[in-house]
Design an enzyme around this catalytic site. Structure first.
Site, mmCIF file in Angstrom:
data_model
loop_
_atom_site.group_PDB
_atom_site.id
_atom_site.type_symbol
_atom_site.label_atom_id
_atom_site.label_comp_id
_atom_site.label_asym_id
_atom_site.label_seq_id
_atom_site.Cartn_x
_atom_site.Cartn_y
_atom_site.Cartn_z
ATOM 1 C CG ASP A 32 -1.893 1.107 1.462
ATOM 2 O OD1 ASP A 32 -2.481 1.459 0.181
ATOM 3 O OD2 ASP A 32 -2.072 1.646 2.372
ATOM 4 C CD GLU A 126 -4.869 0.810 -3.481
ATOM 5 O OE1 GLU A 126 -5.964 1.126 -3.429
ATOM 6 O OE2 GLU A 126 -3.965 1.346 -2.762
ATOM 7 C CB CYS A 179 -12.634 -6.467 7.991
ATOM 8 S SG CYS A 179 -11.648 -7.473 9.229
ATOM 9 C CB CYS A 182 -14.214 -11.202 8.862
ATOM 10 S SG CYS A 182 -14.970 -9.297 9.045
ATOM 11 C CB CYS A 198 -13.421 -5.640 11.818
ATOM 12 S SG CYS A 198 -14.638 -6.184 10.891
ATOM 13 C CB CYS A 201 -14.515 -10.241 12.908
ATOM 14 S SG CYS A 201 -12.983 -9.358 12.254
ATOM 15 C CG ASP A 208 -1.378 3.026 6.152
ATOM 16 O OD1 ASP A 208 -2.310 3.468 5.364
ATOM 17 O OD2 ASP A 208 -0.871 3.985 6.720
#
Ligand code: ZN
Length: 226
Positions: A32, A126, A179, A182, A198, A201, A208
């Site tokens: 990232d 990305e 997340c 999950c 999250c 979960c 990041d």
């Protein structure tokens, strides 16, 4: 043969060579790209945005201001810039500093990209719409400073040379909303939210690192489809 603004000469020679592919490692990594940190890796590492370079950049700006002052001074005295010795001296100083900043940045990017290519067979990143981001003025300055596009270019040709794979994830993939534990989509997070939990979960996330984990799993998913 060329001479650069700092007065150094360079000779370019074109040769044909065969690049040896690097050994496979059976390892994949997600990256990232960040603003606070330069890059955040799915193995939990955060790569500092080369503080030393930004100090050099401050120095460069100072010397550039001095250069404009000298240009103005010469103009007021009616001296042509070619003949303004103090201006010319300062101009060379700025060129040398500029060259140093560029070399440091290039060195930093080369070491980082080579390390990544050497240690991983697949690198997921990305697909940045840097142009679109540069239109956002707040982000523009930081983005051009951190040289993301040069980083991606280096990753691309090194992957090609050394027989590794670079997988680019769509710009619109919600890497910072999902997340990584999950897969629940927790909704949009503004840039100032660095940590979150999250709601499904209850896993606590570093913004990041979570994003880089999502980029990795999306890259692996895309690759398995290909
Ligand atoms: Zn979750």
């Amino acid at each position: 043969v060329r001479r650069n603004p700092s007065g150094k000469y360079f000779v370019s020679i074109l040769v044909e060579t065969e690049v040896q592919q690097l050994e496979k490692t059976a390892s994949s990594i997600g990256i990232d790209l960040g603003i606070v940190d330069f890059a955040i890796l799915s193995d939990g590492r955060k790569i500092d945005n080369n503080k030393f370079t930004s100090q050099m950049e401050k120095k460069l700006k100072r010397e550039q201001r001095k250069l404009s002052k000298r240009a103005l001074l010469a103009k007021n005295k009616g001296i042509h810039l070619f003949e303004a010795r103090n201006y010319q001296k300062q101009k060379r100083k700025v060129a040398r500093l500029h060259e140093k900043v560029m070399n440091q940045r290039d060195d930093f990017l080369n070491k980082l990209t080579t390390e990544l290519i050497k240690n991983h067979d697949m690198i997921c990143i990305e697909d940045l719409n840097v142009k679109g981001m540069l239109r956002n003025h707040k982000l523009a300055k930081r983005i051009s400073d951190v040289s993301w596009s040069s980083f991606v270019t280096k990753l691309k040709y090194k992957a090609d040379w050394y027989g590794k794979l670079l997988v680019e994830i769509d710009t619109w993939f919600p890497s910072s909303q999902l997340c990584s534990t999950c897969s629940h989509n927790d909704g949009k997070k503004s840039l100032d939210i660095r940590k979150w939990v999250c709601s499904n979960c209850q896993t606590p996330h570093d913004r990041d690192i979570n994003a880089s984990l999502n980029i990795l799993s999306e890259g692996l998913r895309l690759h398995s489809l290909a």
